[in-house]
Design an enzyme around this catalytic site. Structure first.
Site, PDB file in Angstrom:
ATOM      1  N   HIS A 170      -1.263   1.928  -3.785  1.00  0.00           N
ATOM      2  CA  HIS A 170      -2.108   1.695  -4.961  1.00  0.00           C
ATOM      3  C   HIS A 170      -2.812   2.980  -5.418  1.00  0.00           C
ATOM      4  CE1 HIS A 170      -1.837  -2.771  -4.875  1.00  0.00           C
ATOM      5  NE2 HIS A 170      -1.507  -2.498  -3.611  1.00  0.00           N
ATOM      6  N   ASP A 218      -4.816  -6.376  -4.249  1.00  0.00           N
ATOM      7  CA  ASP A 218      -4.280  -7.129  -3.116  1.00  0.00           C
ATOM      8  C   ASP A 218      -5.265  -8.178  -2.609  1.00  0.00           C
ATOM      9  OD1 ASP A 218      -2.051  -5.569  -3.360  1.00  0.00           O
ATOM     10  OD2 ASP A 218      -2.179  -4.659  -1.378  1.00  0.00           O
TER      11      ASP A 218
END
Length: 309
Positions: A111, A183
C-alpha cells in the site's frame, strides 16, 4: 496465504522495519509476476462516476487496488495507496487532472511501497497517513481530522487492528459519498488482526464504518471478493444475499479481462459481510457465541484457517 501471513506477523515483531519491508516487496513482486506476468494486471481498470467525484480504479500487483479520486469541478485529485507509481502517473495524464494529495491507509509495502517514488515524480504532494512507518508523510492524521481535495471533503477515520496506524478516508460532496477502507473492510470480509484485537475491529467495522450512510460506496484495498464470500456462505448457508453476490462476482471475474468487484456499499456489507454481522443470531450461532465482540474473535479465527472448497 496462511503460512505467509503467520511468518510476516512474526517477523514484523522481531526485525527492523526496513528489513521486513524489503522482504515484503520481494514477496509481492514475485507473487504478481507469477499470477499476472511482467506487464499484466489482475483486473481491467474501471472509472466510477459519482456525479461530483470520479474514482478511477487502478489494479496493482496480484490483487491490490489503488484509487485515483478526482473532483469534477476543479480537476484536483488524490491518489490512495499508490504502490505502482507508473500506473498512477499514466492515469493522471489520461484524466487531465492535477494530483495534489497522497492518502495512505497503512504502512504495509503493498500500500505504501510506492510513496517515495511518486513523491520524487510529483514534487509538492501532500502526503497523509496515520503511522510513522509510512514513507514521506507530510501530515500525520488521526481520527476526525479533515481536509479537502478541490471541493471534496475528506474525513479521516482511525481504524486500528490490521495495523496500529490504519486510517480509512471518508469522502463527501453534496449527496455523493465514498470511503476508502484499505485493509480494514473488504467486500464480504475484513483484514487480519496483525497488530490489534477483536474489540478494535468491532469498533472499526460496526461503530465507525458501519454507521456511515448506507449508500456510501466502499473502495477496499484488494480483490478478495471470491475468497471472502464463500466463507460468508459457510457461516450463513441460508443467506441469499451472499449467494447472489457470489454469482455476480463470478460474472465479473470471469470476464476477459476480469472486471473489479469493487465498489460495494455500506448497506450491502451489512447484508453479506459476516464480520459486520457479528450481532446477528445466525452468525453467533455458527460460532457458539452470544457477544458480538467474542463472535468477531471467533469468526476471524475460523476465517484465518478456512479452506475454500
Amino acid at each position: 496465504m496462511g503460512g505467509w501471513t503467520s511468518l510476516f506477523s512474526s517477523l514484523s515483531k522481531r526485525v527492523p522495519l526496513c528489513v521486513t519491508q524489503s522482504a515484503t516487496a520481494i514477496y509481492f513482486r514475485v507473487e504478481a509476476l507469477t499470477k499476472v506476468g511482467v506487464r499484466g494486471y489482475h483486473s481491467e481498470q474501471k472509472l466510477v462516476d459519482q456525479n461530483t467525484m470520479k474514482i478511477r480504479i487502478l489494479p496493482a500487483l496480484s490483487d491490490n487496488y489503488m484509487y485515483l479520486l478526482m473532483d469534477q469541478a476543479t480537476n484536483e485529485a488524490a491518489i490512495i495507496d499508490p504502490v505502482d507509481p507508473e500506473s498512477v502517473i499514466k492515469a493522471v495524464e489520461e484524466e487531465g487532472v492535477k494530483l495534489t494529495t497522497l492518502l495512505t491507509t497503512h504502512h504495509h509495502w503493498d500500500h505504501a511501497g510506492g510513496n517515495a517514488d511518486l513523491i520524487k515524480r510529483v514534487p509538492g504532494l501532500a502526503v497523509l497517513g496515520g503511522d510513522d512507518r509510512i514513507d514521506g508523510v507530510t501530515r500525520k492524521v488521526q481520527h476526525g481530522d479533515k481536509l479537502t481535495v478541490g471541493g471534496l471533503n475528506i474525513e479521516c477515520l482511525f481504524t486500528p487492528c490490521h495495523t496500529t496506524g490504519h486510517i480509512c478516508y471518508y469522502v463527501t460532496k453534496d449527496t455523493d459519498k465514498a470511503v476508502f477502507t484499505g485493509d480494514t473492510l473488504f467486500l464480504g470480509g475484513c483484514g487480519r488482526f496483525f497488530e490489534g484485537t477483536a474489540p478494535q475491529m468491532y469498533e472499526a467495522l460496526v461503530e465507525k464504518l458501519g454507521t456511515l450512510p448506507g449508500e456510501t460506496k466502499v473502495y477496499c484495498g484488494h480483490e478478495y471478493s471470491l475468497q471472502n464470500l464463500p466463507f460468508g456462505e459457510h457461516v450463513e448457508p441460508d443467506n441469499q444475499h451472499i449467494k447472489d453476490k457470489i454469482e455476480w462476482c463470478k460474472g465479473q471475474r470471469g470476464a476477459t479481462p476480469p472486471l473489479p468487484t469493487v465498489p460495494s456499499t455500506i448497506a450491502e456489507e451489512w447484508l453479506i459481510n459476516p464480520f459486520m454481522r457479528v450481532g446477528e443470531a445466525t452468525v453467533q450461532a455458527h460460532v457458539g457465541e452470544t457477544d458480538p465482540v467474542e463472535t468477531m474473535r471467533a469468526v476471524r479465527a475460523e476465517k484465518d484457517n478456512f479452506k475454500q472448497k
